[in-house]
Design an enzyme around this catalytic site. Structure first.
Site, short mmCIF file in Angstrom:
data_model
loop_
_atom_site.label_atom_id
_atom_site.label_comp_id
_atom_site.label_asym_id
_atom_site.label_seq_id
_atom_site.Cartn_x
_atom_site.Cartn_y
_atom_site.Cartn_z
CG HIS A 191 -0.32 -0.03 2.54
ND1 HIS A 191 0.24 1.10 3.13
CD2 HIS A 191 -0.16 -1.04 3.43
CE1 HIS A 191 0.72 0.77 4.32
NE2 HIS A 191 0.49 -0.52 4.52
CB CYS B 254 1.65 -3.58 5.24
SG CYS B 254 0.07 -4.28 5.75
#
Length: 186
Positions: A146, A162
């Site tokens: 992301h 992440c």
């Protein structure tokens, strides 16, 4: 020595260029075997040599290098700098892209909220959202590739697992990666 007319010289040069065109298109350039339009589509990432058995369209993340590679095929990939997991949150494995979302909402996992109770249960997508401009979800995991509202974290071990990218970089990758694409983290 007699000078040739300028128009004759120009016409000769053009004809010579046309005659050379098929040879110039031979598979000897840096994008040999890569879809002809592939290279110009990438303005943010750097096209690099990258030996991989992964299919074109796959993603390989090399955590020690803080790098994400979008595989083009024939030994080429698009390289992006990323932030990876901080100590204690590292992981490796293979997954598939299960969803792609523009300006995603954020719901911190329960484990994260337990460590950081000040976090909201939900945050709508937008500039202040930690997921940034785009999120690429990795099926069967709590992880995503992301964007970020913390661009200074790129190039560091900074996340809870992440993979963070500059918003402009993840927006470019988002355009190319397909649902079902393989993502390998090493």
């Amino acid at each position: 020595m007699k000078r040739l007319p300028r128009s004759f010289i120009i016409a000769s040069a053009l004809l010579a260029g046309l005659a050379a065109t098929p040879a110039a298109k031979a598979d000897t350039g840096p994008f040999s075997g890569v879809a002809e339009a592939a290279a110009p589509q990438f303005k943010r990432g750097q096209i690099v040599d990258f030996a991989s058995r992964q299919k074109p369209g796959s993603i390989v993340i090399v955590t020690r290098d803080r790098a994400l590679y979008y595989i083009l095929g024939n030994g080429k990939a698009v390289k992006y700098r990323v932030a990876t997991a901080k100590r204690g949150f590292e992981w490796s494995g293979t997954s598939q892209v299960s969803a792609k979302v523009k300006w995603p909402d954020w719901r911190p996992p329960a484990q994260m909220r337990k460590r950081r109770p000040e976090l909201p249960a939900h945050m709508s997508g937008g500039l202040k959202n930690p997921l940034g401009a785009r999120a690429i979800y990795l099926g069967g995991t709590i992880y995503r590739i992301h964007g970020t509202n913390e661009p200074a974290s790129i190039g560091k071990a900074a996340s809870s697992g992440c993979i963070r990218m500059f918003n402009a970089d993840v927006s470019e990758l988002f355009q190319h990666v397909k649902l079902g694409a393989t993502v390998t983290v090493v």
